[in-house]
Write a protein that holds these residues in place. Structure first.
Motif, PDB file in Angstrom:
ATOM      1  N   SER A  55       0.827  -1.212   0.000  1.00 60.44           N
ATOM      2  CA  SER A  55       0.000   0.000   0.000  1.00 60.44           C
ATOM      3  C   SER A  55       0.857   1.257   0.000  1.00 60.44           C
ATOM      4  O   SER A  55       0.606   2.203  -0.771  1.00 60.44           O
ATOM      5  N   LEU A  56       1.873   1.286   0.845  1.00 54.53           N
ATOM      6  CA  LEU A  56       2.744   2.460   0.902  1.00 54.53           C
ATOM      7  C   LEU A  56       3.572   2.594  -0.367  1.00 54.53           C
ATOM      8  O   LEU A  56       3.854   3.713  -0.827  1.00 54.53           O
ATOM      9  N   PHE A  57       3.969   1.473  -0.951  1.00 49.83           N
ATOM     10  CA  PHE A  57       4.706   1.488  -2.215  1.00 49.83           C
ATOM     11  C   PHE A  57       3.836   2.097  -3.314  1.00 49.83           C
ATOM     12  O   PHE A  57       4.293   2.942  -4.104  1.00 49.83           O
ATOM     13  N   ALA A  58       2.570   1.675  -3.396  1.00 50.11           N
ATOM     14  CA  ALA A  58       1.661   2.221  -4.396  1.00 50.11           C
ATOM     15  C   ALA A  58       1.440   3.717  -4.184  1.00 50.11           C
ATOM     16  O   ALA A  58       1.432   4.501  -5.149  1.00 50.11           O
ATOM     17  N   LEU A  59       1.263   4.128  -2.936  1.00 50.30           N
ATOM     18  CA  LEU A  59       1.087   5.555  -2.647  1.00 50.30           C
ATOM     19  C   LEU A  59       2.316   6.365  -3.068  1.00 50.30           C
ATOM     20  O   LEU A  59       2.184   7.485  -3.574  1.00 50.30           O
ATOM     21  N   ALA A  60       3.503   5.789  -2.882  1.00 56.65           N
ATOM     22  CA  ALA A  60       4.729   6.477  -3.291  1.00 56.65           C
ATOM     23  C   ALA A  60       4.760   6.672  -4.802  1.00 56.65           C
ATOM     24  O   ALA A  60       5.126   7.747  -5.301  1.00 56.65           O
ATOM     25  N   CYS A  61       4.377   5.634  -5.551  1.00 50.47           N
ATOM     26  CA  CYS A  61       4.334   5.751  -7.013  1.00 50.47           C
ATOM     27  C   CYS A  61       3.325   6.812  -7.442  1.00 50.47           C
ATOM     28  O   CYS A  61       3.598   7.619  -8.347  1.00 50.47           O
ATOM     29  N   VAL A  62       2.160   6.830  -6.793  1.00 49.44           N
ATOM     30  CA  VAL A  62       1.134   7.816  -7.126  1.00 49.44           C
ATOM     31  C   VAL A  62       1.641   9.226  -6.826  1.00 49.44           C
ATOM     32  O   VAL A  62       1.440  10.157  -7.627  1.00 49.44           O
ATOM     33  N   GLU A  63       2.311   9.407  -5.706  1.00 52.23           N
ATOM     34  CA  GLU A  63       2.808  10.736  -5.348  1.00 52.23           C
ATOM     35  C   GLU A  63       3.818  11.238  -6.380  1.00 52.23           C
ATOM     36  O   GLU A  63       3.771  12.401  -6.796  1.00 52.23           O
ATOM     37  N   VAL A  64       4.717  10.352  -6.813  1.00 51.95           N
ATOM     38  CA  VAL A  64       5.702  10.738  -7.836  1.00 51.95           C
ATOM     39  C   VAL A  64       4.997  11.086  -9.144  1.00 51.95           C
ATOM     40  O   VAL A  64       5.345  12.073  -9.813  1.00 51.95           O
ATOM     41  N   LEU A  65       3.992  10.305  -9.528  1.00 51.82           N
ATOM     42  CA  LEU A  65       3.264  10.590 -10.765  1.00 51.82           C
ATOM     43  C   LEU A  65       2.520  11.928 -10.674  1.00 51.82           C
ATOM     44  O   LEU A  65       2.492  12.694 -11.646  1.00 51.82           O
ATOM     45  N   VAL A  66       1.925  12.200  -9.531  1.00 48.21           N
ATOM     46  CA  VAL A  66       1.245  13.492  -9.350  1.00 48.21           C
ATOM     47  C   VAL A  66       2.239  14.636  -9.529  1.00 48.21           C
ATOM     48  O   VAL A  66       1.950  15.638 -10.211  1.00 48.21           O
ATOM     49  N   GLY A 108       4.056  19.107 -12.697  1.00 49.65           N
ATOM     50  CA  GLY A 108       5.246  19.954 -12.709  1.00 49.65           C
ATOM     51  C   GLY A 108       5.739  20.294 -11.320  1.00 49.65           C
ATOM     52  O   GLY A 108       6.243  21.396 -11.089  1.00 49.65           O
ATOM     53  N   MET A 109       5.570  19.349 -10.372  1.00 50.83           N
ATOM     54  CA  MET A 109       6.022  19.505  -8.985  1.00 50.83           C
ATOM     55  C   MET A 109       5.363  20.713  -8.318  1.00 50.83           C
ATOM     56  O   MET A 109       5.979  21.485  -7.595  1.00 50.83           O
ATOM     57  N   MET A 164       9.620  25.970  -2.650  1.00 44.08           N
ATOM     58  CA  MET A 164      10.789  25.260  -3.168  1.00 44.08           C
ATOM     59  C   MET A 164      10.978  25.598  -4.649  1.00 44.08           C
ATOM     60  O   MET A 164      10.045  26.022  -5.323  1.00 44.08           O
ATOM     61  N   ARG A 165      12.183  25.383  -5.135  1.00 42.58           N
ATOM     62  CA  ARG A 165      12.475  25.545  -6.554  1.00 42.58           C
ATOM     63  C   ARG A 165      13.181  24.282  -7.058  1.00 42.58           C
ATOM     64  O   ARG A 165      14.350  24.312  -7.422  1.00 42.58           O
ATOM     65  N   PRO A 166      12.473  23.164  -7.043  1.00 38.88           N
ATOM     66  CA  PRO A 166      13.126  21.885  -7.359  1.00 38.88           C
ATOM     67  C   PRO A 166      13.230  21.653  -8.867  1.00 38.88           C
ATOM     68  O   PRO A 166      12.499  22.239  -9.670  1.00 38.88           O
ATOM     69  N   PHE A 206       9.254   5.597 -16.153  1.00 33.21           N
ATOM     70  CA  PHE A 206       9.460   6.069 -17.519  1.00 33.21           C
ATOM     71  C   PHE A 206       8.941   7.485 -17.740  1.00 33.21           C
ATOM     72  O   PHE A 206       9.298   8.124 -18.728  1.00 33.21           O
ATOM     73  N   LYS A 207       8.130   7.984 -16.829  1.00 31.71           N
ATOM     74  CA  LYS A 207       7.741   9.392 -16.872  1.00 31.71           C
ATOM     75  C   LYS A 207       8.828  10.271 -16.261  1.00 31.71           C
ATOM     76  O   LYS A 207       8.919  11.458 -16.566  1.00 31.71           O
ATOM     77  N   SER A 208       9.680   9.680 -15.414  1.00 27.04           N
ATOM     78  CA  SER A 208      10.740  10.438 -14.749  1.00 27.04           C
ATOM     79  C   SER A 208      11.879  10.726 -15.724  1.00 27.04           C
ATOM     80  O   SER A 208      11.831  10.332 -16.893  1.00 27.04           O
ATOM     81  N   VAL A 209      12.908  11.400 -15.229  1.00 31.44           N
ATOM     82  CA  VAL A 209      14.069  11.714 -16.074  1.00 31.44           C
ATOM     83  C   VAL A 209      15.278  10.862 -15.689  1.00 31.44           C
ATOM     84  O   VAL A 209      16.403  11.172 -16.072  1.00 31.44           O
ATOM     85  N   SER A 210      15.046   9.792 -14.932  1.00 28.62           N
ATOM     86  CA  SER A 210      16.147   8.948 -14.471  1.00 28.62           C
ATOM     87  C   SER A 210      16.425   7.838 -15.476  1.00 28.62           C
ATOM     88  O   SER A 210      15.738   6.805 -15.493  1.00 28.62           O
ATOM     89  N   GLY A 211      17.438   8.030 -16.312  1.00 27.21           N
ATOM     90  CA  GLY A 211      17.830   6.979 -17.240  1.00 27.21           C
ATOM     91  C   GLY A 211      18.319   5.740 -16.519  1.00 27.21           C
ATOM     92  O   GLY A 211      18.094   4.609 -16.979  1.00 27.21           O
ATOM     93  N   ALA A 212      18.990   5.931 -15.376  1.00 27.58           N
ATOM     94  CA  ALA A 212      19.473   4.784 -14.604  1.00 27.58           C
ATOM     95  C   ALA A 212      18.316   3.923 -14.129  1.00 27.58           C
ATOM     96  O   ALA A 212      18.374   2.683 -14.200  1.00 27.58           O
TER      97      ALA A 212
END
Length: 429
Positions: free
Chosen positions: A140-151, A156-157, A165-167, A212-218
């Motif tokens: 459940s917490l893993f899924a919430l983390a993925c959702v938060e990153v997608l949001v 646009g953060m 913040m200016r991230p 794949f929506k992120s900018v982390s190629g690694a």
């Protein structure tokens, strides 16, 4: 008048929970919250594993397991894996004798070894997990983390800007890297759960969209390689094991030559096409740090010197075109960082650790345990080959957490699937 229930058929009363039990449960909650915490505070994993270790240790002591804990620690210290961490710490400390910036070395030691020690304490202090409850919590917490990153990625953060913040988008690289590593011990933990394939498939799809929506190629490469390794290990486990171990040893052995090999093997047009992932920059950085290894091959420059490698005396001996990129902060290859900072001595110690890891993987008792473990190692190899600095605390905390989840999930599954007469022996092993 109703007949009295025989005493031997009376249900056994539930054992009373001690404060130690609640502290141990709290440690599991903190450990399971790591992906979600990283999504909000991108370096929080080191603090979380420290808090979890403190809770677990306090719970073990107050629960009357102090002596057993000491006995386990003593037995572990006399084993090869138990001796590795003290030996590595000793080598890092000795390197301060020739370190150009000893205070920087001390700081790096604190950042690197604090989460590793916390992981060891957790592994020793935590008891057998309640697998179903912990899986539901972790998933459940893993899924919430993925959702938060997608949001954050789709808005646009926005919330970070709203609080002043200016991230940049790359700050989300850390949580997605955490996802592609910790998904695999979560898979192990899910064994035997209802609708396992549907649950883990949906969670994997959610994670893949975030990655794949992120900018982390690694993280993208790690997810692809981890998935391919998992599939191969289910079909041909021994072959997959050999491939992963060969990759580990090749990455370590060839690290000092990696920049020159990549320069010769990869066509210029390919580097240009991959420049969005800073491919050409990485090759030049690998060449620069490879020059450092050639100049100080046996002892290295000193533990944790990479952030100021450009100011170290060895930098003055390196040609100008390679000297500039020594100031980037780290070599973007953790194996190359071991070579450049600790030399052949550090590489030899790392090789011994990898050999022990390979043997431990071969000794896994159940066929189902090997594929997710190899998938996680494959993902770690990719991140180590192109990613960040080797001694960053948030990264080592993720590795420590992954090791704990794997060990405890394997232990719990063996106990749950063993015959009643053998369950005690399974848990003890």
């Amino acid at each position: 008048m109703s007949r009295a229930t025989p005493l031997n058929h009376m249900p056994a009363p539930a054992p009373a929970r001690s404060p130690g039990d609640y502290l141990e449960r709290a440690a599991w909650v903190v450990l399971a919250a790591m992906p979600l915490a990283l999504a909000f505070a991108v370096r929080s994993s080191a603090a979380l594993i420290g808090v979890a270790a403190l809770l677990a240790l306090t719970g073990a002591v107050t629960g009357g397991r102090g002596r057993a804990l000491v006995a386990r620690a003593w037995a572990g210290a006399r084993s090869l894996p138990g001796a590795f961490l003290p030996l590595f710490a000793a080598l890092a400390a000795v390197s301060l004798l020739w370190h150009p910036f000893p205070r920087l070395g001390l700081f790096a030691m604190g950042e690197a070894f604090a989460p590793l020690v916390a992981a060891v304490i957790l592994g020793l202090s935590l008891g057998r997990l309640q697998r179903r409850a912990v899986f539901i919590l972790f998933a459940s917490l893993f899924a919430l983390a993925c959702v938060e990153v997608l949001v954050e990625l789709f808005t646009g953060m926005a919330w970070r800007y709203a609080v002043g913040m200016r991230p940049a988008l790359f700050v989300l690289n850390k949580p997605v890297i955490c996802f592609v590593v910790l998904y695999w011990p979560l898979w192990s933990l899910s064994e035997g759960m209802p609708r396992r394939g549907l649950t883990m498939g949906a969670l994997g799809l959610l994670m893949a969209v975030a990655v794949f929506k992120s900018v982390s190629g690694a993280a993208m490469l790690a997810l692809i390689c981890g998935g391919l390794t998992f599939g191969l290990a289910r079909l041909a486990p021994r072959f997959a094991w050999g491939l992963v171990m060969a990759g580990l040893f090749a990455a370590l052995a060839l690290a000092p030559l990696k920049g020159d090999l990549a320069q010769r093997a990869v066509p210029g047009w390919a580097l240009d096409r991959l420049q969005a992932l800073h491919a050409r920059d990485r090759v030049e950085i690998w060449q620069s740090f490879g020059e450092v290894v050639l100049l100080q091959p046996f002892t290295g420059v000193g533990f944790g010197v990479s952030p100021k490698m450009g100011d170290a005396p060895v930098a003055r001996l390196i040609p100008g075109e390679h000297r500039t990129l020594l100031a980037v902060g780290h070599p973007h290859d953790m194996f190359l960082q071991i070579w450049s900072e600790l030399g052949a001595l550090g590489a030899l110690l790392a090789a011994v650790a990898l050999a022990w890891l390979g043997k431990a993987l071969l000794m896994l008792r159940r066929r189902e345990e090997l594929p997710p473990a190899l998938a996680a190692i494959s993902a770690v190899i990719i991140i180590a080959e192109v990613g960040h600095g080797a001694w960053q605390g948030w990264w080592l905390a993720i590795l420590g957490a992954a090791a704990i989840w794997f060990c405890k999930s394997f232990e719990a599954v063996r106990y749950d699937t063993a015959p009643p007469s053998a369950a005690g022996d399974t848990l003890a092993s």
